[in-house]
Design a protein around this motif. Structure first.
Motif, short mmCIF file in Angstrom:
data_model
loop_
_atom_site.label_atom_id
_atom_site.label_comp_id
_atom_site.label_asym_id
_atom_site.label_seq_id
_atom_site.Cartn_x
_atom_site.Cartn_y
_atom_site.Cartn_z
N SER A 133 2.40 4.64 1.10
CA SER A 133 2.51 5.27 2.40
C SER A 133 3.13 6.64 2.24
CB SER A 133 3.38 4.41 3.33
OG SER A 133 4.68 4.30 2.80
N PRO A 134 2.83 7.54 3.15
CA PRO A 134 3.38 8.89 3.03
C PRO A 134 4.90 8.86 3.11
CG PRO A 134 1.65 8.81 4.68
CD PRO A 134 1.93 7.41 4.28
N TYR A 173 -3.39 14.25 9.31
CA TYR A 173 -3.40 13.30 8.19
C TYR A 173 -3.53 11.90 8.78
CZ TYR A 173 -1.56 17.39 5.83
OH TYR A 173 -1.40 18.65 5.34
N GLU A 174 -4.73 11.33 8.71
CA GLU A 174 -5.02 10.05 9.35
C GLU A 174 -4.10 8.93 8.89
OE1 GLU A 174 -9.13 9.00 9.14
OE2 GLU A 174 -9.77 10.95 9.89
N ALA A 175 -3.62 9.00 7.65
CA ALA A 175 -2.76 7.94 7.13
C ALA A 175 -1.43 7.86 7.88
CB ALA A 175 -2.49 8.17 5.64
N LEU A 176 -1.05 8.93 8.57
CA LEU A 176 0.21 8.93 9.31
C LEU A 176 0.08 8.26 10.67
CD1 LEU A 176 1.53 12.46 8.37
CD2 LEU A 176 2.23 10.27 7.45
N GLY A 177 -1.13 7.91 11.05
CA GLY A 177 -1.34 7.15 12.28
C GLY A 177 -1.21 7.99 13.54
N TRP A 211 0.84 -1.18 0.00
CA TRP A 211 0.00 0.00 0.00
C TRP A 211 0.87 1.24 0.00
CZ3 TRP A 211 -4.87 -0.34 -1.17
CH2 TRP A 211 -5.55 -1.53 -0.91
N ARG A 226 -2.66 12.41 17.68
CA ARG A 226 -3.21 12.09 16.36
C ARG A 226 -2.82 13.18 15.39
NH1 ARG A 226 -6.00 7.79 17.12
NH2 ARG A 226 -7.35 7.48 18.89
#
Length: 150
Positions: free
Chosen positions: A32-33, A135-139, A30, A132
């Motif tokens: 990833s940033p 950017y949610e993708a960064l976890g 997938w 948090r």
């Protein structure tokens, strides 16, 4: 002449199949940033008890402007329901979210300060901070577990 045309079609077909199969090769994962400019981490976390309040100061490394919220998770040490012991696994019984810019949290650049009151002044508490990213993708960023005593 037909054999030449057959060879030509066969070679073209073989070339197309080879190209299609080669484009499917490689690492499959997938996306990833890759941009480290959007990531933050905790530089330091200090907690101090004053009576029934726990005051926590969090210093952020990196993109502190990308902090969406900070969650204070804590648990009392004792024998009651929802309480743990100092050697037990940490299971936060209480969670409180603080959003930068809102009431209850102060910020000075990359340092955020917030407090939680209503604690039992005679008990020790274990706590951690979870940050948090916008950017949610960064976890999430999770701190170690700290102990504050009365």
């Amino acid at each position: 002449m037909k054999s030449f045309s057959f060879k030509k079609c066969f070679l073209l077909t073989l070339l197309m199949v080879t190209l299609l199969s080669v484009t499917g090769c490689g690492v499959k994962m997938w996306p990833s940033p890759q941009n480290n400019e959007d990531i933050f981490s905790f530089a330091s976390i200090t907690g101090r008890r004053t009576g029934e309040c726990l005051k926590v100061a969090v210093k952020i490394n990196g993109a502190f402007k990308n902090v969406d919220n900070l969650s204070l998770q804590f648990q009392a040490d004792g024998d009651g329901p929802g309480e743990g012991c100092p050697t037990c696994p940490f299971f936060p019984a209480i969670r409180k979210q603080f959003t930068p810019g809102s009431e209850g949290i102060q910020s000075d650049g990359s340092t955020f300060v917030f407090s939680q009151c209503g604690l039992d002044p005679n008990k020790s508490y274990r706590y951690r901070v979870v940050g948090r990213n916008i950017y949610e993708a960064l976890g999430v960023v999770i701190s170690d577990v700290y102990i504050v005593t009365p």
